[in-house]
Each structure stands twice: as structure tokens, then as C-alpha cells.
Design a protein around this motif. Structure first.
Motif, short mmCIF file in Angstrom:
data_model
loop_
_atom_site.label_atom_id
_atom_site.label_comp_id
_atom_site.label_asym_id
_atom_site.label_seq_id
_atom_site.Cartn_x
_atom_site.Cartn_y
_atom_site.Cartn_z
N UNK A 230 0.82 -1.22 0.00
CA UNK A 230 0.00 0.00 0.00
C UNK A 230 0.85 1.26 0.00
N UNK A 231 2.15 1.16 0.33
CA UNK A 231 3.01 2.34 0.34
C UNK A 231 3.76 2.53 -0.98
N UNK A 232 3.94 1.49 -1.75
CA UNK A 232 4.77 1.61 -2.94
C UNK A 232 4.13 0.92 -4.16
N UNK A 233 2.83 0.71 -4.12
CA UNK A 233 2.20 -0.03 -5.22
C UNK A 233 2.26 0.76 -6.53
N UNK A 234 2.43 2.07 -6.46
CA UNK A 234 2.51 2.86 -7.69
C UNK A 234 3.90 2.84 -8.30
N UNK A 235 4.90 2.50 -7.55
CA UNK A 235 6.29 2.57 -8.02
C UNK A 235 6.85 1.22 -8.45
N UNK A 236 6.33 0.13 -7.95
CA UNK A 236 6.90 -1.18 -8.24
C UNK A 236 6.26 -1.72 -9.52
N UNK A 237 7.07 -2.20 -10.47
CA UNK A 237 6.48 -2.75 -11.71
C UNK A 237 5.83 -4.10 -11.45
N UNK A 238 4.91 -4.44 -12.32
CA UNK A 238 4.16 -5.68 -12.15
C UNK A 238 5.06 -6.91 -12.27
#
Length: 701
Positions: A230-238
Motif C-alpha cells: 500500500x506504500x509503494x504499489x505505484x512505483x513497483x512494476x508488475x
């Protein structure tokens, strides 16, 4: 031979007529050649000089050739050597070299072969050219070398005698280089894993690109027992997220994929592999994710030890998935299916029947809460402690079945149902517009452990719903009554006199336009544990703010200590950052003026305070209030007091500028000057004693 030489020889002969006399008399001083020979014999008195490792004298030059004046001539092969007798015999007038050893040998008899030929070195003969060197070189085996050669001496040469002239033992310097230690390579894997545990998930992903060994270590399953994105879901690639879940699957216990919308394409290709790897989950969250039903079904089939499930907002959840949860997850304790529009209480009914440990159920904006069978099942189980059904279709009859069951026994004296008390600790009925006062009255004396109640935006509630509720909930700490138009100050007065008043911590009465100072003053005085009070768009005034500041000042235990006892060893008041004890929100309160806000600011700047009041007010005052609070929290009380004073002067000048009468221009000028001074102080004070240049600003703003 000359006569004098023969006479001397006769005196020195052991069998001569005067030999015995010379042993007890003072020795005769020799001269010339005889003295030279005696000196050579003295030099050869010590056997240590024959050693090859002798340290050269300080006045000897190592670079030149050695001469006979520097070494001993006494050796086993020399014709001038003599045999020493018993060391206990006293020397016959011939002194040996000084020594501290008691066994130093001394010559008993001086013997010399006078028939040997003596060649005089260094004598100039007239008419002849000197072709030979003036000194005789020493044999190679006797010559002394540099210190490096001494270090490489043979063991028999470096042997140590007990003689005074023995050479000291020299420390041999080792030429071995120190071994380079590979700390990381030789470190156990357990310590490496412990070190990597201190890194955050995105830092582990970055470190995996260092080397192959680090890549293997960073994706070790022991580091990923808890995957919370929830803190880095926008930055980590799938791709990295899929690799983490597949590599650390057997070790993962808590998998939180909240908001990971980028996995939508990966679920179709890697969904089965991820579910096969993660088979030991206990906490599973897919809140806000886009996932297909097949992947959800695979997760639920493979994980039979799930305790907490969060499917909030997942549109793939239907009653079929809820039945799978009921069959495969008997240990379930918490379930969140809020905003899942494709399911209803039929699936929840199956879960309630099969999951006997269910304690928390969140099902906001779901349908079917008016079904009697489902409500009776919840009443019979009586395991729920937290129920959140906001925006649902629950009504008074369903709530009565939930709390009292069907056809309960009624007490004739109190006219109340005789049923076992419910275990609810938190209830949320916000925006359940089908509820009325009759349904809320059922909560009285049936939920004695209730700590939180949310009934906001239920427009049909009145004071009658809360008159008996507060008496039956002595543990109430959170109360939300936002936007209930028909509630008056009598409800607040009843709350202030109820058993839960001393422990009440959070109160929300925003947009209750009928509430004002009459009720809130009682609440501020009797509710000693208040932490948060929201009073947006109410009729409260500056009196409530003043009373709140006074009550927080009474809570401050440091104010009860005399100032003399609060001083440190140097006689100064210790500077401790105060904590916020009460949060007040007074947006759009027409009766709250800058005077009440200044009262809060003034109380916060009192010395020796450990508790202060935080304030959210009119947007035109909020910047000043925030800057003042920042200075108070950092311990800069003088600066905070100066800001308060400048702001008060600015507000007074502004009010005077709006007055009608003579001197209006002068008052407006003073108001502008006060505004400039206040603005400079709010921004940290003028730089270098000069105010920065300001433009007139936008006319519209």
C-alpha cells in the motif's frame, strides 16, 4: 737477535731465575715491539670476537676494508694462539678485557715464538715504490656484513653464549602480507538475511540488480513473509511484484495487494502460478484490485488457513466466492466485502453458519440486510464484535431481530427484552436511512460493551433515540452524530451526565445546526478525556473555545507542579516539546471570531506547558494558527507570542479600518501597516531588519 731481545726472553721464560719473583711483584712495563705483541694478545683474550656475527663498533665504517686492528688474531688455526689454563688461576699481572662473567678466562703464561718472521706493514723504504697496500685485508669468512646478512646468519653463528660480549637476539621481521578477508563472502547466510531485513521492499528490489548472488539473496523467501504494497504499489512494476510473490510464496503469511491495478494483465498469465506458490496465507487483501474470478477462486482453494480477508471494492466477488470461503476457510475471523455490488447476504449467511470464529464483518452498501433468517442466524451465533453496514438497507425490524431475537421475553417492570447481552464493540449504521428512533432504542441495555457508535446522516433520528442509549453504554468512547438535524442541546446535556462521559474521547456533531454553547459547555466540563471534537457548521462560539483551553490546562499535570520544583539543576525551565491533547474543528462556525482563536493561541504559549490545543478554523486564520502551533511545538515560545501579538494588532486595525466616521483613511493606513508587519512575522520575521518588497497583489484575490 739483539741482546736486549735475548734478555727480555730470559725474563719471560717460565724457567728463568726471576720468573718466580715477577709473580708477586709489579709487572715490568714493556716497550716497543714487546708492548705491541702484548696488546695483540689482550685483544685475543675473549673468544667471542672470533664469532662471525659480531656487531661492528660504532666508529667502524662498514663500507671500508677491515684491518688487523679491529679483529682478533686468536683462532684455532693461528700460530699465535695459546691454551688457557684453569680459570681459577689468577692472571700473572696481565689484565684481560673487562667482563662481568666470573668464568672469563685469563692467560696463565705468555708464550710467543720469537723465531717467527715479522713483517712490518706501512714502513717507507727510501728509493722503493710502495706497490702493496698498507693494510692487510681480513679473510672473507671473518668479515662483518650489513644487517641483512646478519639476519640470514646460520644457526650455529647465532647461538648465544653467556659471555658479556654475546650478540643480542635480533627480531626477524616477517615479509608476509596480511590476508585480505572477504567479510561478505565468509558471512553466514543467516546474518545476511538478517541484514537485508532492515531494507524496505523497494530497496530490496533495487539491490537485486547488484549481482547474481545479491539477486538470489534479495528474493529469498525469508525476507518476504509480509508483503504490504500500500506504500509503494505505484512505483513497483508488475513483473517485479510477480517475481517476488512466486519466489517468496511458501514464506508469505500476509499478502496485501491493495491498489495494485497494474496486475490486471498478469492475473490471466501468472495467476495460477502465484496462487500455487502462495499457499500459506493467513491475511489476504485485494482491496481495489482488478482481478478475474478464476484467480480469486484459486487463491481461496489453496489457502485454507486464512484468518483475515479484505475484498473491499473487488467486483469479481460474488456469492459463489463467499460460499467457497465458507467451505475452505473455517478459521476466518475478519471479512471485508464492502462495496462488492455483485453479492448479497445470501453468501454472507453461509459464512456465518460455517465460520464460527467470525468477529468482524464489514459489508457497507450491500443488499439483503432486511432478511429475517440472516438476522436470526447472527443473533444465535452472537460472535460478532464489529459490524459495519453503512449505506445498507437495514431497518428497525431487522435491527431488533439482530439485538433481541424473535419474540423475546419482556420484563414487566422495565419493559425490556430479557436476552443475553450482545458482544458488539463497534457498530456503524451511517446513512442507513430506514432506521428510526425505535430501532436505535433497541441498543439500550443490549450492548453493554459498545465502545464506538456511528449514526451519522440518519435524518430521521431525534433526541428520543439517545435519551436511554447513553445510560446503557458505559464504555462508549467514540460517538458520531454528524448531520442529524433534529438533535438539540438536550442530547449533549444527557451525554455530559451519562456514565460514559469521563471516558468519551471522540465526538462528531458537525452540521448539527441546532447544537450550540448550551450543550457543548457541559460536554467540555464533564468529558475530561476528549481528544477530538468536530463542530463544523454549528452554533458554538468563543466561549466553547475558551472552556476547552481551560480544561486542557487543568489536565496538564505540569501546571500542578510549582515552578520552583520544575526547574532544572541550572535554575532554568526545561524545554520539552508539548503534545496535542485536544483537536478542535470549527469550520464555518459563524459565532467563532478571532478573539476565541487568540485565546487558544495565548493558552498554548504559557510557560511550562506539556499539553496544548490544536485548532482547525476559518481558512483566513488557518495559516497563522498553523505557524503559531509549529513554533509552540518546537519550543520557540517567544517567537509564538510575538506572532500572536502582531496578528492581534493586525486584526484590531482591520476592524478599526471598517468603522465609519472621521479618520477612516488613517485607520485604513494603519490596517495596511499592521497587515505588512503580521505577514512578515508569519513568514519568520523581516530579513536584516528590512521588509521585503511586496506588490499590491491581484485585484480579484
Amino acid at each position: 737477535m739483539p741482546a736486549d731481545l735475548d734478555g727480555t726472553t730470559e725474563l719471560l721464560t717460565a724457567g728463568g731465575p726471576r720468573a718466580e719473583a715477577l709473580r708477586f711483584e709489579e709487572p715490568v712495563k714493556l716497550k716497543g715491539r714487546k708492548r705491541f705483541l702484548q696488546t695483540l694478545q689482550r685483544i685475543s683474550s675473549s673468544p667471542s670476537l672470533a664469532r662471525m656475527g659480531r656487531v661492528p663498533s660504532s666508529n667502524y665504517r662498514a663500507g671500508g676494508k677491515a684491518s688487523m686492528s679491529c679483529v682478533s688474531l686468536a683462532s684455532s688455526a693461528s700460530a699465535y694462539g695459546h691454551t688457557y689454563g684453569n680459570p681459577s688461576h689468577s692472571s700473572v699481572g696481565f689484565s684481560t678485557a673487562p667482563t662481568s662473567a666470573v668464568t672469563t678466562p685469563a692467560p696463565d703464561n705468555q708464550s710467543f715464538d720469537f723465531k717467527s718472521r715479522i713483517r712490518i706493514i706501512g714502513q717507507n723504504v727510501p728509493g722503493q715504490t710502495v706497490t702493496a697496500p698498507l693494510t692487510a685485508p681480513l679473510p672473507p669468512e671473518v668479515r662483518t656484513g650489513p644487517k641483512e646478512a646478519q639476519h640470514r646468519a646460520t644457526p650455529e653463528v647465532t647461538a648465544i653464549d653467556g659471555d658479556y660480549f654475546s650478540k643480542p637476539v635480533l627480531e626477524v621481521i616477517s615479509d608476509r602480507k596480511p590476508r585480505n578477508i572477504d567479510f561478505w563472502g565468509e558471512m553466514p547466510n543467516e546474518i545476511k538475511v538478517h541484514i537485508f531485513r532492515f531494507l524496505k521492499p523497494w530497496e530490496l528490489v533495487h539491490c537485486s540488480a547488484v549481482s547474481k548472488a545479491w539477486h538470489k539473496m534479495c528474493f529469498d523467501g525469508q525476507l518476504w513473509t509480509n508483503i504490504d504494497t500500500h506504500e509503494y504499489y505505484r512505483d513497483i512494476p508488475s513483473a517485479s511484484l510477480v517475481r517476488i510473490m512466486t519466489a517468496a510464496g511458501p514464506f508469505v503469511r500476509d499478502l496485501n495487494l491493495r491498489g495494485c491495478a497494474q496486475l490486471w494483465e498478469k492475473w490471466t498469465t501468472h495467476g495460477q502460478a502465484i496462487s500455487d506458490a502462495c499457499q500459506n496465507l493467513e491475511c489476504f487483501s485485494l482491496e481495489g484490485c482488478r482481478i478475474d474470478r478464476g484467480s480469486v477462486h484459486s487463491f481461496l482453494l489453496d489457502n485454507t488457513r486464512l484468518v483475515h480477508i479484505n475484498f473491499c471494492g473487488v467486483q469479481a466477488i460474488t456469492n459463489s466466492e463467499l460460499r467457497t470461503i465458507a467451505q475452505r476457510c473455517p478459521q476466518l475471523e475478519s471479512l471485508n466485502v464492502s462495496w462488492c455490488t455483485h453479492m448479497d447476504t445470501k453468501g454472507l449467511h453461509k459464512i456465518v453458519q460455517c465460520c464460527s470464529k467470525l468477529k468482524e464483518l464489514k459489508a457497507s452498501e450491500t443488499r439483503g440486510w432486511a432478511e429475517k433468517e440472516f438476522m436470526l442466524e447472527l443473533f444465535q451465533r452472537n460472535t460478532l464484535e464489529r459490524l459495519i453496514v453503512s449505506h445498507s438497507d437495514i431497518d428497525d425490524e431487522a435491527l431488533q431481530l439482530l439485538l433481541q431475537g424473535s419474540d423475546p421475553e419482556i420484563d414487566p417492570l422495565t419493559d425490556k427484552a430479557i436476552v443475553p447481552p450482545r458482544r458488539f464493540r463497534h457498530l456503524n449504521f451511517s446513512r442507513c436511512n430506514l432506521l428510526t428512533d425505535q430501532g436505535i432504542k433497541c441498543l439500550s441495555h443490549n450492548v453493554p460493551q459498545l465502545a464506538g457508535l456511528q449514526v451519522s446522516h440518519i435524518v430521521s433520528l431525534t433526541d428520543d433515540a439517545f435519551q436511554h442509549l447513553f445510560e446503557g453504554t458505559p464504555l462508549l468512547t467514540h460517538l458520531d452524530m454528524e448531520e442529524i438535524d433534529d438533535v438539540t442541546n438536550s442530547t449533549l446535556q444527557t451525554l455530559a451526565q451519562s456514565p460514559c462521559a469521563p471516558i468519551l474521547q471522540h465526538l462528531n456533531i458537525s452540521y448539527c445546526e441546532n447544537l450550540g454553547d448550551t450543550g457543548m459547555l457541559h460536554v467540555m466540563r464533564h468529558c475530561k478525556s476528549l481528544r477530538t471534537v468536530d463542530m463544523d457548521n454549528t452554533r458554538v462560539s468563543d466561549l466553547v473555545l475558551t472552556e476547552a483551553a481551560a480544561q486542557v490546562r487543568k489536565r496538564d499535570h505540569r501546571q500542578m507542579i510549582p515552578l520552583s520544583e520544575a526547574l532544572d539543576c541550572y535554575g532554568n525551565v526545561p524545554r520539552i516539546a508539548p503534545k496535542v491533547a485536544l483537536h478542535l474543528t470549527v469550520y464555518d462556525c459563524q459565532n467563532v471570531t478571532w478573539t476565541g482563536i487568540r485565546e487558544i493561541m495565548s493558552r498554548n504559549t504559557e510557560p511550562n506547558r506539556s499539553l496544548v490545543v490544536s485548532l482547525k478554523c476559518f481558512y483566513g486564520y488557518q495559516d497563522t494558527v498553523n505557524e503559531h502551533m509549529k513554533r509552540v511545538r518546537s519550543g520557540r515560545l517567544d517567537s509564538a507570542m510575538r506572532l500572536e501579538r502582531k496578528w492581534a494588532e493586525y486584526m484590531i486595525a482591520t476592524e478599526e479600518a471598517g468603522a465609519v466616521g472621521a479618520g477612516a483613511r488613517r485607520r485604513r493606513r494603519r490596517a495596511r501597516e499592521a497587515a505588512m508587519v503580521h505577514a512578515d512575522e508569519e513568514e519568520g520575521g523581516p530579513r536584516g531588519g528590512r521588509r521585503r518588497a511586496r506588490s499590491g497583489g491581484c485585484v480579484v484575490m
